[in-house]
Design a protein around this motif. Structure first.
Motif, PDB file in Angstrom:
ATOM      1  N   VAL A  33       2.115  39.120   6.346  1.00 40.31           N
ATOM      2  CA  VAL A  33       2.425  38.309   5.164  1.00 40.31           C
ATOM      3  C   VAL A  33       3.453  39.029   4.288  1.00 40.31           C
ATOM      4  O   VAL A  33       4.425  38.431   3.817  1.00 40.31           O
ATOM      5  N   GLN A  36       6.813  38.775   5.965  1.00 39.26           N
ATOM      6  CA  GLN A  36       7.333  37.411   5.877  1.00 39.26           C
ATOM      7  C   GLN A  36       7.932  37.164   4.495  1.00 39.26           C
ATOM      8  O   GLN A  36       9.036  36.632   4.367  1.00 39.26           O
ATOM      9  N   ALA A  37       7.208  37.563   3.465  1.00 40.46           N
ATOM     10  CA  ALA A  37       7.718  37.416   2.107  1.00 40.46           C
ATOM     11  C   ALA A  37       8.963  38.286   1.899  1.00 40.46           C
ATOM     12  O   ALA A  37       9.950  37.844   1.301  1.00 40.46           O
ATOM     13  N   PHE A  94       0.713  32.091   4.289  1.00 38.37           N
ATOM     14  CA  PHE A  94       1.923  32.241   3.477  1.00 38.37           C
ATOM     15  C   PHE A  94       2.914  31.179   3.941  1.00 38.37           C
ATOM     16  O   PHE A  94       3.061  30.962   5.143  1.00 38.37           O
ATOM     17  N   THR A  99      11.434  31.962  -0.149  1.00 36.07           N
ATOM     18  CA  THR A  99      10.397  32.008  -1.176  1.00 36.07           C
ATOM     19  C   THR A  99      10.948  32.685  -2.430  1.00 36.07           C
ATOM     20  O   THR A  99      11.438  33.810  -2.371  1.00 36.07           O
ATOM     21  N   ASP A 103       7.068  33.092  -6.842  1.00 37.86           N
ATOM     22  CA  ASP A 103       6.122  32.444  -5.930  1.00 37.86           C
ATOM     23  C   ASP A 103       5.555  33.449  -4.932  1.00 37.86           C
ATOM     24  O   ASP A 103       4.380  33.392  -4.578  1.00 37.86           O
ATOM     25  N   ALA A 104       6.399  34.357  -4.470  1.00 36.40           N
ATOM     26  CA  ALA A 104       5.934  35.396  -3.544  1.00 36.40           C
ATOM     27  C   ALA A 104       4.918  36.302  -4.232  1.00 36.40           C
ATOM     28  O   ALA A 104       3.881  36.647  -3.647  1.00 36.40           O
ATOM     29  N   ALA A 107       1.665  34.478  -4.522  1.00 35.81           N
ATOM     30  CA  ALA A 107       0.996  34.427  -3.214  1.00 35.81           C
ATOM     31  C   ALA A 107       0.354  35.768  -2.878  1.00 35.81           C
ATOM     32  O   ALA A 107      -0.758  35.811  -2.341  1.00 35.81           O
ATOM     33  N   LEU A 108       1.037  36.865  -3.197  1.00 36.38           N
ATOM     34  CA  LEU A 108       0.461  38.184  -2.906  1.00 36.38           C
ATOM     35  C   LEU A 108      -0.749  38.465  -3.788  1.00 36.38           C
ATOM     36  O   LEU A 108      -1.714  39.076  -3.323  1.00 36.38           O
ATOM     37  N   THR A 111      -3.465  36.680  -2.118  1.00 33.90           N
ATOM     38  CA  THR A 111      -3.786  37.371  -0.868  1.00 33.90           C
ATOM     39  C   THR A 111      -4.620  38.610  -1.131  1.00 33.90           C
ATOM     40  O   THR A 111      -5.638  38.835  -0.473  1.00 33.90           O
TER      41      THR A 111
END
Length: 157
Positions: A33, A36-37, A94, A99, A103-104, A107-108, A111
């Motif tokens: 993840v 990816q971010a 994710f 992104t 927003d990242a 999301a973290l 997570t």
């Protein structure tokens, strides 16, 4: 069949092994993840968040190795295959594509909250059966909570 003799009784080994395996999967997914971010990030805070995401991926991989080696030391075969990660991770999905930095970060934060909650449950599970694995999970949780704090602070204006 186990190739390694465990220092724990069978029941205790199974409990500790399950906790370590689930943690391994979550850490490997966390590292994916973060990457990816990292690769799809854009926005005014690109540089700082980009670097921070790389740190998370590295921390997650390092801890995953420690967790897997602890499982192996207990006679539990660690499973870090993609199919296992996809089938059993508790890490929130994710989104694909580009992104925005904020927003990242959001999301973290989500997570980390999910992973920390799951690892804290495993701390309780391993306490009565294997203090060494419990100690490993406690140290991991401290690092995850530190990273969570840093991401939470990143999005506060």
């Amino acid at each position: 069949m186990t190739m390694i003799n465990s220092p724990l009784p069978e029941g205790d080994r199974e409990i500790a092994g399950a906790a370590l395996q689930a943690t391994l999967v979550d850490l490997l997914d966390l590292s994916l993840v973060a990457k990816q971010a990292h690769w799809n990030l854009y926005g005014p805070r690109f540089r700082s968040v980009h670097v921070q995401l790389d740190e998370v991926a590295s921390i997650a991989r390092d801890h995953a190795d420690t967790v897997a080696e602890r499982a192996a030391a207990l006679g539990v075969s660690p499973d870090g295959r993609a199919v296992t990660i996809a089938g059993s991770s508790g890490v929130p999905a994710f989104p694909s594509g580009w992104t925005r930095d904020g927003d990242a970060v959001d999301a973290l934060v989500r997570t980390f909250s999910a992973v920390i909650g799951r690892v804290r449950e495993r701390i309780e599970e391993t306490g009565p059966v294997d203090a060494v694995s419990q100690d490993l999970l406690i140290g991991l949780t401290a690092e995850l909570e530190k990273q969570s704090w840093m991401f939470q602070a990143e999005n506060r204006a």
